[in-house]
Design a protein around this motif. Structure first.
Motif, mmCIF file in Angstrom:
data_model
loop_
_atom_site.group_PDB
_atom_site.id
_atom_site.type_symbol
_atom_site.label_atom_id
_atom_site.label_comp_id
_atom_site.label_asym_id
_atom_site.label_seq_id
_atom_site.Cartn_x
_atom_site.Cartn_y
_atom_site.Cartn_z
ATOM 1 N N SER B 200 -6.635 25.749 -7.347
ATOM 2 C CA SER B 200 -5.459 26.592 -7.133
ATOM 3 C C SER B 200 -4.969 26.371 -5.704
ATOM 4 C CB SER B 200 -5.827 28.054 -7.336
ATOM 5 O OG SER B 200 -6.810 28.414 -6.382
ATOM 6 N N ARG B 201 -3.844 26.978 -5.359
ATOM 7 C CA ARG B 201 -3.325 26.783 -4.001
ATOM 8 C C ARG B 201 -4.323 27.266 -2.951
ATOM 9 N NH1 ARG B 201 2.697 29.007 -4.906
ATOM 10 N NH2 ARG B 201 3.121 27.583 -6.605
ATOM 11 N N TRP B 202 -4.904 28.440 -3.212
ATOM 12 C CA TRP B 202 -5.832 29.018 -2.246
ATOM 13 C C TRP B 202 -7.080 28.136 -2.107
ATOM 14 C CZ3 TRP B 202 -7.076 31.265 1.860
ATOM 15 C CH2 TRP B 202 -8.343 31.814 2.074
ATOM 16 N N LEU B 203 -7.596 27.670 -3.255
ATOM 17 C CA LEU B 203 -8.796 26.822 -3.197
ATOM 18 C C LEU B 203 -8.498 25.472 -2.564
ATOM 19 C CD1 LEU B 203 -10.618 27.570 -6.565
ATOM 20 C CD2 LEU B 203 -11.511 27.871 -4.252
ATOM 21 N N THR B 204 -7.292 24.954 -2.779
ATOM 22 C CA THR B 204 -6.898 23.711 -2.121
ATOM 23 C C THR B 204 -6.945 23.896 -0.609
ATOM 24 O OG1 THR B 204 -5.457 23.134 -3.953
ATOM 25 C CG2 THR B 204 -5.046 22.022 -1.867
ATOM 26 N N PHE B 205 -6.440 25.036 -0.160
ATOM 27 C CA PHE B 205 -6.441 25.316 1.269
ATOM 28 C C PHE B 205 -7.871 25.467 1.792
ATOM 29 C CE2 PHE B 205 -6.384 28.320 4.833
ATOM 30 C CZ PHE B 205 -5.614 27.592 5.722
ATOM 31 N N ARG B 206 -8.668 26.254 1.069
ATOM 32 C CA ARG B 206 -10.011 26.570 1.554
ATOM 33 C C ARG B 206 -10.949 25.373 1.484
ATOM 34 N NH1 ARG B 206 -13.493 30.585 -1.491
ATOM 35 N NH2 ARG B 206 -14.827 28.748 -1.491
ATOM 36 N N ARG B 207 -10.827 24.577 0.423
ATOM 37 C CA ARG B 207 -11.794 23.492 0.235
ATOM 38 C C ARG B 207 -11.339 22.163 0.842
ATOM 39 N NH1 ARG B 207 -15.585 23.894 -3.924
ATOM 40 N NH2 ARG B 207 -16.184 21.860 -3.113
ATOM 41 N N VAL B 208 -10.031 21.994 1.032
ATOM 42 C CA VAL B 208 -9.556 20.694 1.530
ATOM 43 C C VAL B 208 -8.813 20.823 2.865
ATOM 44 C CG1 VAL B 208 -8.110 18.700 1.045
ATOM 45 C CG2 VAL B 208 -9.472 19.716 -0.780
ATOM 46 N N THR B 209 -7.731 21.595 2.887
ATOM 47 C CA THR B 209 -6.915 21.655 4.100
ATOM 48 C C THR B 209 -7.702 22.209 5.289
ATOM 49 O OG1 THR B 209 -5.088 22.177 2.619
ATOM 50 C CG2 THR B 209 -4.647 22.318 4.970
ATOM 51 N N LEU B 210 -8.316 23.383 5.093
ATOM 52 C CA LEU B 210 -9.000 24.039 6.203
ATOM 53 C C LEU B 210 -10.166 23.216 6.763
ATOM 54 C CD1 LEU B 210 -8.752 26.611 7.888
ATOM 55 C CD2 LEU B 210 -10.371 27.714 6.352
ATOM 56 N N PRO B 211 -11.065 22.709 5.919
ATOM 57 C CA PRO B 211 -12.168 21.906 6.493
ATOM 58 C C PRO B 211 -11.668 20.682 7.262
ATOM 59 C CG PRO B 211 -12.562 22.325 4.159
ATOM 60 C CD PRO B 211 -11.216 22.881 4.459
ATOM 61 N N LEU B 212 -10.574 20.101 6.799
ATOM 62 C CA LEU B 212 -10.088 18.895 7.458
ATOM 63 C C LEU B 212 -9.354 19.208 8.757
ATOM 64 C CD1 LEU B 212 -8.931 16.819 4.394
ATOM 65 C CD2 LEU B 212 -10.785 16.283 5.959
ATOM 66 N N MET B 213 -8.730 20.381 8.830
ATOM 67 C CA MET B 213 -8.005 20.714 10.060
ATOM 68 C C MET B 213 -8.912 21.459 11.045
ATOM 69 S SD MET B 213 -5.468 23.743 8.686
ATOM 70 C CE MET B 213 -4.549 23.906 10.201
ATOM 71 N N TRP B 214 -10.143 21.734 10.636
ATOM 72 C CA TRP B 214 -11.045 22.543 11.443
ATOM 73 C C TRP B 214 -11.232 22.010 12.875
ATOM 74 C CZ3 TRP B 214 -11.898 27.311 11.192
ATOM 75 C CH2 TRP B 214 -12.963 27.901 11.861
ATOM 76 N N PRO B 215 -11.473 20.707 13.069
ATOM 77 C CA PRO B 215 -11.611 20.201 14.441
ATOM 78 C C PRO B 215 -10.384 20.513 15.300
ATOM 79 C CG PRO B 215 -12.277 18.528 12.881
ATOM 80 C CD PRO B 215 -11.672 19.639 12.077
#
Lengths: 374, 288
Positions: B200-215
């Motif tokens: 879902s949109r939220w899971l896409t953000f939590r599992r992909v976008t956020l971990p990748l933008m974390w640094p």
């Protein structure tokens, strides 16, 4: 042979009767509105059958990738409907479609291991842990990547990334797998291996594959059926052999394989070449008697030195090019038309090919002459 | 470049055809006169005073100019000084609050300006987010002073909220830049792939976008923290009575007697800054 759509194609009626439609693209148009309006798809209809390896083939910008993205749900169609079986999925978001994609750049998640990548779709579907584990192992085995399961995706080669992308898309066992030029980044040797691998995977999983490519050879060797696209339209749908041997239009003939286009006159079921020679032909729907353009594939004719006899066409040899398994003879007909003929090479000592500058006689195989619609 | 004896197959054959050369023959700014001299002078001008400051923080005597032997005396004195303790805690608290709020806002701003379709005014918004970098700090300080003074009179409220608000405001663009840079180098098809794989949109953000933008987020947070910790001008204008931070405390000290205690405090801040900035560069450059 000439129908625009895959529905009720006479030559394939036998297959169509026994197989259901998996993806039904019904009069779909896609218009991108930016500074200029781009009609990426123009009233496209095609039915893709269950368990078939279907290829969308065309030059870049022909709309093949757009059609794939519409089926995946990344973009909505401007007009028309896309159905999965009988269910209209045009307005469903991609995460609610039982369709998975292998992306051109693979799009593997760089922060996850190979196994985590493959597990992603199953986890999102809320499958129990044990089942996820089992399916991931099964997929790793299927693409022969077991020993690399804990590697990061940046630590494996391009070919291996390709396999992981395939495994990841196959793991949730979608009804349809979309492949967007997945082999274009691989070198020739690897590409050939992957072509066979893909056919094997499709056979083993029984999933409908929709494959996008601009490589005609790839399309012919891998597909059950091919749709040739140009400028947002599907020009012809058919089995690779039909597409190659009986192209409906000049574009299709030109795009796939090498072609000789010759002027001819059609009357009844017979054409008479301007350069000489009469042939019985199949007349495509909508083509009337009179001046027509016909296609002869270079390997569907033979040529020998000497004057033309009865049933042969006279020509002058302009060039002879040896290329390993074949020799291509470039000829000039009496009408001024150019023609090339490919001769399979026999072991040395066999009959010598015609010499440049000499007279030659062309014999066109019966059934080798195809009348084009335009 | 130096590989001339055994060219690997991936290298193009063209350079190998010419005679082997070790030095680059082409144009290079380094070969222009003056570059080395100016570079050396600049580094000297930047770091020599800091070196002197750090050295005298270990001085046993009270002088800032005469070396009287090594001692940690000023560090002990600063650490025992209640005013310094008080200011240090306030500085850290302020920097923590401001940097955190600014990073959250900057993360949202970065997502909105990179992960959405082009919309009218996108460039305008980009400029507005970065505006605090362009406005002279003294102007911001005066403007905040006037507004906050009015609010203080009106409400009678004089907590840290004003300083936190002010620091948050000027920290946002510093936090925004590394986060945006990170997002721009991220492959958009990764998010498409996640959605294709039933996220879902939220899971896409939590599992992909956020971990990748974390640094990028961590880098932004650290940069904002350092910027807040370091601020004098706006803090001086906005703070209420008794709300000294380390920089304003030091400024106050300098007006009276200058002792190496100030050097010692400076050195500690310097070290904290160096460590954070080093981590920042590690985070933004090492990860691909």
């Amino acid at each position: 042979m000439t129908s625009q759509t895959a529905h009720a194609e006479p030559a394939e009626a036998a297959i169509a009767d026994t197989t259901a439609i998996a993806v039904d693209v019904d009069r779909v148009s896609k218009i991108f509105r930016g500074e200029t309006e781009v009609r990426a798809l123009d009233d496209v209809s095609v039915g893709i059958r269950k368990n078939e390896f279907f290829t969308l083939l065309g030059p870049s910008g022909c709309g093949k990738t757009t059609l794939l993205r519409l089926i995946a749900g990344f973009e909505p169609p401007t007009m028309g409907a896309i159905r999965l079986g009988t269910r209209d999925i045009s307005r469903l978001p991609p995460n609610q479609r039982p369709i998975n994609t292998v992306f051109q750049n693979y799009a593997l998640f760089p922060h996850m291991s190979v196994a985590q990548n493959i597990a992603f779709g199953l986890e999102m579907l809320g499958k129990p842990k044990a089942e996820v584990q089992r399916t991931v192992d099964e997929m790793l085995r299927l693409v022969r990547m077991e020993e690399l399961k804990n590697r990061r995706t940046s630590e494996i080669s391009g070919g291996q990334q390709q396999r992981v992308a395939l495994a990841r898309a196959l793991a949730p066992h979608p009804e349809v797998l979309l492949l967007d030029e997945p082999l274009s980044a691989l070198d020739l040797k690897l590409r050939k291996d992957m072509q066979i691998e893909l056919k094997r995977l499709q056979h083993e999983t029984g999933i409908t594959f929709i494959f996008v490519t601009h490589d005609q050879e790839e399309a012919l060797t891998m597909s059950d059926r091919v749709a040739v696209m140009s400028a947002g339209k599907i020009l012809q749908v058919g089995r690779p052999r039909d597409i190659y041997e009986r192209p409906a239009e000049r574009f299709v003939a030109n795009f796939i394989g090498e072609s000789n286009f010759l002027d001819a006159t059609l009357s009844g079921g017979t054409v008479e070449l301007a350069a000489g020679g009469r042939f019985d032909v199949r007349v495509p729907e909508g083509v009337r008697d009179g001046a027509v353009s016909v296609l002869v594939r270079p390997e569907h004719a033979s040529v020998r030195s000497g004057e033309a006899a009865e049933g042969e066409t006279g020509a002058t040899v302009e060039n002879v090019v040896y290329s390993g398994e074949a020799t291509v003879v470039h000829l000039r007909l009496a009408t001024g038309e150019a023609m090339k003929i490919r001769l399979a090479n026999a072991p040395q000592g066999g009959e010598a090919p015609p010499q440049t500058g000499g007279a030659a006689a062309i014999r066109i195989a019966p059934g080798a002459v195809t009348v084009l619609k335009d | 470049m130096a590989e001339t004896t055994t060219p690997t197959p991936t290298e193009t054959a063209a350079p190998a055809l010419t005679a082997p050369r070790r030095e680059p023959r082409g144009y290079s700014v380094r070969s222009l006169p003056g570059f080395a001299v100016i570079a050396i002078f600049t580094f000297f001008a930047l770091y020599a005073p800091i070196l002197i400051l750090v050295t005298y923080s270990f001085n046993a005597g009270t002088s800032l100019a005469i070396w009287e032997g090594f001692s940690l005396r000023w560090y002990y004195q600063a650490a025992a000084n209640e005013a310094v303790q008080d200011a240090a805690i306030r500085s850290l608290y302020l920097a923590f609050c401001a940097a955190t709020i600014a990073t959250v806002a900057a993360t949202m701003a970065a997502l909105a300006t990179t992960r959405t379709r082009r919309f009218p005014g996108k460039t305008m918004i980009y400029a507005l987010i970065n505006q605090p970098l362009m406005i002279p700090e003294i102007v911001t300080a005066v403007a905040l002073l006037i507004v906050f003074a009015a609010i203080k009179v009106w409400t009678g409220h004089t907590s840290m909220i004003y300083l936190i608000a002010a620091h948050t405001a000027f920290c946002v663009p510093f936090a925004y830049l590394p986060i945006r840079a990170r997002l721009e180098t991220m492959d958009n098809t990764l998010e498409t792939a996640a959605q294709d794989l039933y996220a879902s949109r939220w899971l896409t953000f939590r599992r992909v976008t956020l971990p990748l933008m974390w640094p990028g987020i961590v880098a932004g947070l650290m940069l904002a923290f350092v910027i807040s910790l370091d601020d004098v001008v706006i803090t001086e204008f906005v703070k209420s009575a008794g709300q000294e931070t380390i920089p304003t405390y030091m400024l106050g000290q300098l007006r009276r007697v200058v002792t190496p205690e100030v050097n010692a405090i400076s050195t500690v801040i310097l070290m904290a800054g160096v460590i954070l900035v080093a981590l920042f560069f590690r985070l933004t450059s090492r990860r691909r």
